[in-house]
Write a protein that holds these residues in place. Structure first.
Motif, mmCIF file in Angstrom:
data_model
loop_
_atom_site.group_PDB
_atom_site.id
_atom_site.type_symbol
_atom_site.label_atom_id
_atom_site.label_comp_id
_atom_site.label_asym_id
_atom_site.label_seq_id
_atom_site.Cartn_x
_atom_site.Cartn_y
_atom_site.Cartn_z
ATOM 1 N N ILE A 1 -8.895 -0.514 -3.370
ATOM 2 C CA ILE A 1 -9.527 0.300 -2.326
ATOM 3 C C ILE A 1 -10.800 0.944 -2.866
ATOM 4 O O ILE A 1 -10.816 1.532 -3.948
ATOM 5 C CB ILE A 1 -8.563 1.390 -1.828
ATOM 6 C CG1 ILE A 1 -7.278 0.756 -1.293
ATOM 7 C CG2 ILE A 1 -9.230 2.236 -0.754
ATOM 8 C CD1 ILE A 1 -7.464 -0.161 -0.115
ATOM 9 N N GLN B 1 0.811 -1.218 0.000
ATOM 10 C CA GLN B 1 0.000 0.000 0.000
ATOM 11 C C GLN B 1 0.843 1.266 0.000
ATOM 12 O O GLN B 1 0.330 2.355 0.250
ATOM 13 C CB GLN B 1 -0.915 0.000 1.231
ATOM 14 C CG GLN B 1 -1.920 -1.138 1.260
ATOM 15 C CD GLN B 1 -2.930 -1.053 0.134
ATOM 16 O OE1 GLN B 1 -3.332 0.028 -0.280
ATOM 17 N NE2 GLN B 1 -3.340 -2.204 -0.387
ATOM 18 N N ARG C 1 -8.732 7.160 5.247
ATOM 19 C CA ARG C 1 -7.433 7.395 5.884
ATOM 20 C C ARG C 1 -6.582 8.359 5.064
ATOM 21 O O ARG C 1 -6.081 9.363 5.559
ATOM 22 C CB ARG C 1 -6.729 6.055 6.081
ATOM 23 C CG ARG C 1 -5.211 6.114 6.175
ATOM 24 C CD ARG C 1 -4.724 6.940 7.343
ATOM 25 N NE ARG C 1 -3.259 6.958 7.364
ATOM 26 C CZ ARG C 1 -2.542 7.896 7.949
ATOM 27 N NH1 ARG C 1 -3.134 8.885 8.561
ATOM 28 N NH2 ARG C 1 -1.227 7.842 7.921
ATOM 29 N N GLN C 2 -6.410 8.070 3.777
ATOM 30 C CA GLN C 2 -5.544 8.900 2.954
ATOM 31 C C GLN C 2 -6.194 10.235 2.591
ATOM 32 O O GLN C 2 -5.539 11.273 2.584
ATOM 33 C CB GLN C 2 -5.144 8.140 1.697
ATOM 34 C CG GLN C 2 -4.137 7.038 1.990
ATOM 35 C CD GLN C 2 -3.941 6.093 0.828
ATOM 36 O OE1 GLN C 2 -4.879 5.556 0.275
ATOM 37 N NE2 GLN C 2 -2.697 5.884 0.447
ATOM 38 N N ASP D 1 -8.843 1.696 3.761
ATOM 39 C CA ASP D 1 -10.059 2.442 3.463
ATOM 40 C C ASP D 1 -9.660 3.830 2.988
ATOM 41 O O ASP D 1 -8.703 4.418 3.497
ATOM 42 C CB ASP D 1 -10.950 2.546 4.705
ATOM 43 C CG ASP D 1 -12.313 3.137 4.396
ATOM 44 O OD1 ASP D 1 -13.279 2.357 4.258
ATOM 45 O OD2 ASP D 1 -12.425 4.377 4.270
ATOM 46 N N ALA D 2 -10.400 4.367 1.999
ATOM 47 C CA ALA D 2 -10.041 5.640 1.387
ATOM 48 C C ALA D 2 -10.005 6.791 2.379
ATOM 49 O O ALA D 2 -9.258 7.760 2.190
ATOM 50 C CB ALA D 2 -11.020 5.961 0.255
ATOM 51 N N LEU E 1 -5.087 6.071 -4.089
ATOM 52 C CA LEU E 1 -5.849 4.863 -3.808
ATOM 53 C C LEU E 1 -5.445 3.743 -4.751
ATOM 54 O O LEU E 1 -5.481 3.910 -5.974
ATOM 55 C CB LEU E 1 -7.352 5.135 -3.933
ATOM 56 C CG LEU E 1 -7.922 6.254 -3.058
ATOM 57 C CD1 LEU E 1 -9.426 6.349 -3.250
ATOM 58 C CD2 LEU E 1 -7.574 6.033 -1.592
ATOM 59 N N SER F 1 2.737 7.323 1.283
ATOM 60 C CA SER F 1 1.441 7.185 1.942
ATOM 61 C C SER F 1 0.960 5.743 1.845
ATOM 62 O O SER F 1 0.704 5.233 0.759
ATOM 63 C CB SER F 1 0.416 8.116 1.269
ATOM 64 O OG SER F 1 -0.884 7.853 1.745
ATOM 65 N N SER F 2 0.870 5.082 2.976
ATOM 66 C CA SER F 2 0.353 3.712 3.009
ATOM 67 C C SER F 2 -1.075 3.730 3.528
ATOM 68 O O SER F 2 -1.381 4.427 4.491
ATOM 69 C CB SER F 2 1.222 2.830 3.904
ATOM 70 O OG SER F 2 1.274 3.347 5.213
ATOM 71 N N ASN F 3 -1.944 2.992 2.856
ATOM 72 C CA ASN F 3 -3.349 2.965 3.259
ATOM 73 C C ASN F 3 -3.503 1.982 4.411
ATOM 74 O O ASN F 3 -3.927 0.836 4.224
ATOM 75 C CB ASN F 3 -4.234 2.571 2.075
ATOM 76 C CG ASN F 3 -5.691 2.930 2.326
ATOM 77 O OD1 ASN F 3 -6.144 2.898 3.454
ATOM 78 N ND2 ASN F 3 -6.399 3.275 1.287
#
Length: 538
Positions: free
Chosen positions: A352, A299, A451-452, A448-449, A348, A442-444
């Motif tokens: 995701i 991710q 978070r980012q 779930d979208a 994403l 950036s790791s998810n």
């Protein structure tokens, strides 16, 4: 009685020693009546140090205690803290994911499953979720895990967010409270409807109820997990030991030492020499020479956050030019040796919910990039680009240096800054003074979208550098939506706006690459967690 039985057997076989050994009287005074060796003791040469269990009448010798199994892991950076609620830090997670646990967990493939909770939660109303907890679980200090522990964990993270001292706003800002229904039942509430709550409970580490008011838990690392902290020598290592009373069975690896090795070549050399059993961020070019390499399309999305409100990057045309100037295919194929794919203009992954399949990556067009910079009247001006030098992410410094070269070729004077990791985090999370461009991978983390998007896309997010109210509203609306199709449409609209406005320079999605010693057996997870209980070593 078991000791007497063994001594009688010895007397029959070795009568020569009867006089010198004397009678056995259970008093503990004789040399043969020492207390049983603790779990993991390596002295198995004496029958008297073997199993002291009840006499089953069998003439078979007791099974020897399993041999201890120790491994050493080399990380690219040291944890900035071991408080699971204070920092958003991959080094902290690599350690604490084995010490603390969460209400929900995930399979290696990412499916959400019960963890400390006995089952998946029940949604009582728009803002209330009820969890039933497993019975009989205790923390490493003997405190029971129960509804009070969950309440304390929720209250503490909410307090830290209110005080502005945690980096975890993007995970837990929606929480409003928790209430114990009974010993093993707890209700968790949110400010507004929050379809992401189950995924958040895969990330919120549970602490003892007694720790609710603690300012920093780094010196009191106490969880319910399969491992316990035994030592943290700052600047050198962290050591964990298996929890023999772990509720889900003692793990096969008994001890793990984490060492902090910032330079990729040094980690690899240690792997080859046998000093390390697992290293993170194995350089792609070293894969063929590694004893073992394990990879997963993880991710991690290296990206550059652009300040859309001030400075040279406030001009949308400049932001577009910065995207056009970077040869992402060359980065994926040359720098990462093919262990990466080009990001399609969003953070994403396709797996995701909310990924927009209609967005394509900005093309590599250095001539157009140079023209846009010239037309904007900023040719020759300075742009500040901040990365980090610790090796926290795979080829992070090399990637930022490559981007700086592309921007230089497009006509800008690049002020490249590569501070150490702690200083870098201060820059990344400084909401008052944003750099023109700052690197982050950036790791998810919760898959779930929200978070980012809430962290990096939404105005006010701890890593955000724009003030787009329409975009912010879409993210809020999607968070409150529980219908999957409706959420997906809202997220797709949100990432389209960010793409059109070029709020980031999107780069690649690289694979997680690990180096393993020959004796290690382990398959990487989709969430990039290093769970020692899933590993084994010969």
């Amino acid at each position: 009685m078991p000791r007497k039985f063994r001594w009688l057997m010895l007397l029959l076989v070795f009568a020569l020693f009867a006089a010198s050994c004397g009678n056995d009287d259970d008093s503990g005074a004789g040399g043969g009546d020492e207390a049983p060796a603790p779990s993991g003791d390596t002295d198995t040469g004496s029958d008297d140090g073997a199993d002291d269990g009840a006499d089953d009448g069998s003439d078979d010798p007791p099974a020897p205690a399993p041999e201890p199994v120790s491994i050493t892991i080399a990380l690219g950076s040291e944890p900035t803290s071991l408080d699971p609620h204070l920092v958003d830090d991959g080094g902290e997670r690599a350690v604490n994911d084995n010490v603390y646990e969460t209400l929900l967990a995930r399979t290696p493939n990412g499916d959400l499953i019960p963890g400390l909770a006995a089952d998946m939660p029940t949604r009582l109303d728009d803002t209330t979720w009820q969890f039933t907890l497993r019975d009989g679980i205790t923390f490493h200090n003997g405190e029971p895990f129960n509804a009070d522990s969950v309440v304390a964990s929720v209250h503490r993270i909410s307090r830290l967010i209110d005080e502005g001292v945690t980096d975890n706003d993007g995970f837990f800002a929606s929480l409003s409270g928790a209430e114990a229904v009974d010993e093993l039942t707890v209700n968790i509430t949110t400010e507004a409807p929050d379809g992401v709550l189950p995924s958040r409970m895969y990330w919120l580490k549970m602490i003892p109820a007694s720790a609710e008011d603690a300012a920093d838990l780094s010196d009191s690392v106490i969880g319910t997990g399969p491992y316990q902290l035994t030592d943290w020598t700052r600047g050198e290592s962290v050591t964990l030991a298996a929890n023999p009373d772990y509720w889900d069975g003692a793990p096969s690896i008994t001890d793990v030492e984490y060492r902090f090795v910032t330079e990729s070549g040094s980690r690899f050399a240690g792997l080859l020499s046998g000093d390390y059993d697992l290293i993170t961020n194995l350089n792609p070019e070293d894969v063929p020479q590694a004893p073992q390499a394990a990879t997963a399309q993880g991710q991690e999305h290296p990206v550059l956050i652009l300040d859309a409100d001030e400075g040279i990057t406030a001009d949308r045309n400049v932001r577009v030019a910065l995207n056009l100037a970077v040869d992402k295919e060359a980065i994926a194929n040359s720098l990462f040796s093919g262990f990466a794919v080009i990001d399609a203009g969003q953070l994403l992954s396709p797996s995701i919910l909310g990924h927009n399949p209609n967005i394509e990556a900005y093309p590599y067009d250095p001539e157009q990039a140079a023209q846009l910079i010239e037309d904007a009247g900023v040719a020759g001006e300075t742009i500040t680009l901040v990365g980090e030098s610790s090796g926290r992410w795979l080829l992070d410094a090399e990637l930022v240096q490559a981007v700086a070269g592309y921007w230089q070729e497009a006509g800008l004077d690049v002020d490249l800054q590569l501070p150490e990791f702690g200083e870098y985090l201060d820059v990344l999370f400084d909401r008052e003074s944003r750099a023109d461009a700052i690197f982050v991978s950036s790791s998810n983390d919760i898959l779930d979208a929200d978070r980012q998007l809430s962290t990096y896309y939404q105005a006010g997010g701890i890593g955000s550098s724009n003030s787009n109210e329409q975009l912010s509203g879409l993210i809020d609306e999607a968070r409150a939506e529980v219908d999957a199709d409706a959420r997906e449409a809202l997220y797709q609209e949100a990432v389209q706006i960010a793409y059109d406005e070029a709020y980031f320079v999107w780069l690649i999605n690289n694979e997680d690459i690990y180096g393993l010693s020959e004796r290690m057996s382990w398959s990487p997870r989709v969430d990039s967690k290093l769970l020692i209980k899933e590993m084994s070593a010969g």
